[in-house]
Write an enzyme that holds these catalytic residues in place. Structure first.
Site, PDB file in Angstrom:
ATOM      1  CD  GLN A  53      38.885  87.961   0.177  1.00 24.14           C
ATOM      2  OE1 GLN A  53      37.743  88.378   0.380  1.00 24.14           O
ATOM      3  NE2 GLN A  53      39.972  88.590   0.564  1.00 24.14           N
ATOM      4  CB  THR A  66      34.853  94.768   8.668  1.00 23.72           C
ATOM      5  OG1 THR A  66      34.376  96.092   8.477  1.00 23.72           O
ATOM      6  CG2 THR A  66      34.192  93.825   7.680  1.00 23.72           C
ATOM      7  CB  ALA A  93      45.178  85.259  11.639  1.00 23.07           C
ATOM      8  N   GLY A 150      45.109  91.234   9.149  1.00 25.43           N
ATOM      9  CA  GLY A 150      44.932  92.588   8.629  1.00 25.43           C
ATOM     10  C   GLY A 150      45.995  92.910   7.593  1.00 25.43           C
ATOM     11  CD  GLU A 200      32.706  91.372   5.883  1.00 28.92           C
ATOM     12  OE1 GLU A 200      33.326  90.325   6.125  1.00 28.92           O
ATOM     13  OE2 GLU A 200      33.109  92.241   5.092  1.00 28.92           O
TER      14      GLU A 200
END
Ligand SMILES: Cc1cc2nc3c(=O)[nH]c(=O)nc-3n(C[C@H](O)[C@H](O)[C@H](O)COP(=O)(O)OP(=O)(O)OC[C@H]3O[C@@H](n4cnc5c(N)ncnc54)[C@H](O)[C@@H]3O)c2cc1C
Length: 288
Positions: A176, A48, A125, A108, A17
């Protein structure tokens, strides 16, 4: 190439990422970091989406650079926050025009200076996932939380909602960051019991500096830090070189354990640092 097809062809998958710069002037530096990382044997890279859509143009720019200049499949993030349905449609049209066909659909979080409506289009989401899927032509990923999303009352309740997201069309999940593999294995078992059968890419963030410690605690939404990890922090936080080396070694150990427990993939939160990514992949390369 759809990321769901990469998981079908090859397991485990390795992904990175990166995040866009705060100012346009930082774009070249990020593209330079991305290029440096492109020599590593990665399967895709994700980019992102700034809180509340800030820097969203750079998300698209970096994703198309990955795809067009480096031939690396790109996963562009997109959030519900402050985006109307019309704004989401525009963003999707932009991604489609650039040939970006993998999207990580996210709710978000509230940006710092947000005084308007937080969710003018989609609230969760799962709703965004359904909307993207209904457009056709996109592979959609979703986020998941091995130690429960902070807004959820329990891990079971969070996994109930995760199932809604997968049923809405999420093709794969990215976790996460977490530091305790056992927590991930409990979460994975619960997902299987709930009928969540899409690939789960495990998110690993290497600790490389003392300045990162507080940020990691916030970003991870309070992921538990095993005593072994806390001892590294307490012993080396005033010795930058030792902390970096020990932090990278901890991430490597986590990855080896995850791969020997048949994890679908490893997603490294690179913090745009090629040398950290190189050091980790240098050790675990042959495991992929
Ligand atoms: C891999 C990854 C990448 C990320 N990238 C970004 C990024 O690029 N930009 C950014 O701003 N943020 C990003 N985030 C942060 C993310 O936006 C936040 O963690 C946010 O708080 C939750 O997003 P989500 O997509 O998981 O939300 P959701 O899946 O919508 O879940 C949010 C909360 O709502 C609950 N919920 C979901 N559906 C329902 C329902 N139907 N009814 C009741 N409750 C429900 C869930 O259990 C959870 O507690 C990322 C997070 C991860 C893990």
């Amino acid at each position: 190439m759809f990321i769901k097809d990469i998981f079908k062809k090859k397991k485990p998958v390795l992904s990175f990422e990166v995040f866009p710069p705060k100012q346009d002037s930082g774009l070249d530096a990020v593209l330079g970091a991305v290029k440096a990382m492109s020599s590593l044997p990665i399967d895709y890279m994700s980019v992102t989406y700034g809180a509340g859509g800030s820097n969203s143009k750079n998300t698209a720019r970096i994703a198309s650079y990955l795809k067009d200049n480096l031939s690396i499949p790109a996963l562009a993030h997109l959030t519900c926050v402050t985006n109307t349905k019309e704004a989401v449609r525009e963003r999707l049209n932009e991604y489609r025009a650039l040939g970006i066909d993998n999207i990580l659909a996210l709710r978000g979080d509230k940006p710092k200076d947000c005084y308007g409506q937080l969710f003018p289009g989609y609230k969760y989401a799962s709703e965004l996932t359904e909307a993207i899927k209904s457009c056709g032509g996109f592979c959609v990923g979703g986020a998941c939380y091995p130690e429960c999303h902070p807004d959820s009352s329990s891990l079971d309740a969070d996994i109930e909602n995760l199932k809604i997201k997968v049923d809405a069309g999420a093709d794969f999940l990215v976790t996460q960051m977490f530091f305790d593999n056992d927590a991930f294995y409990v979460f994975r078992d619960k997902c299987v019991k709930k009928g969540i059968n899409v690939p789960i890419n495990a998110g690993i963030m290497p600790l490389t500096s003392a300045g990162q410690i507080d940020r990691m605690a916030v970003l991870s939404g309070g992921a538990s830090m095993p005593s072994k990890f806390l001892r590294i922090i307490s012993k080396y936080q005033d010795n930058p070189d030792a902390l970096k080396q020990a932090g990278i070694a901890y991430a490597v150990e986590q990855i080896i354990d995850l791969l020997s427990n048949d994890t679908d993939g490893i997603h490294i939160y690179t913090m745009n640092k090629p040398e950290t990514a190189e050091k980790i992949v240098g050790v675990v390369n042959s495991l992929f």
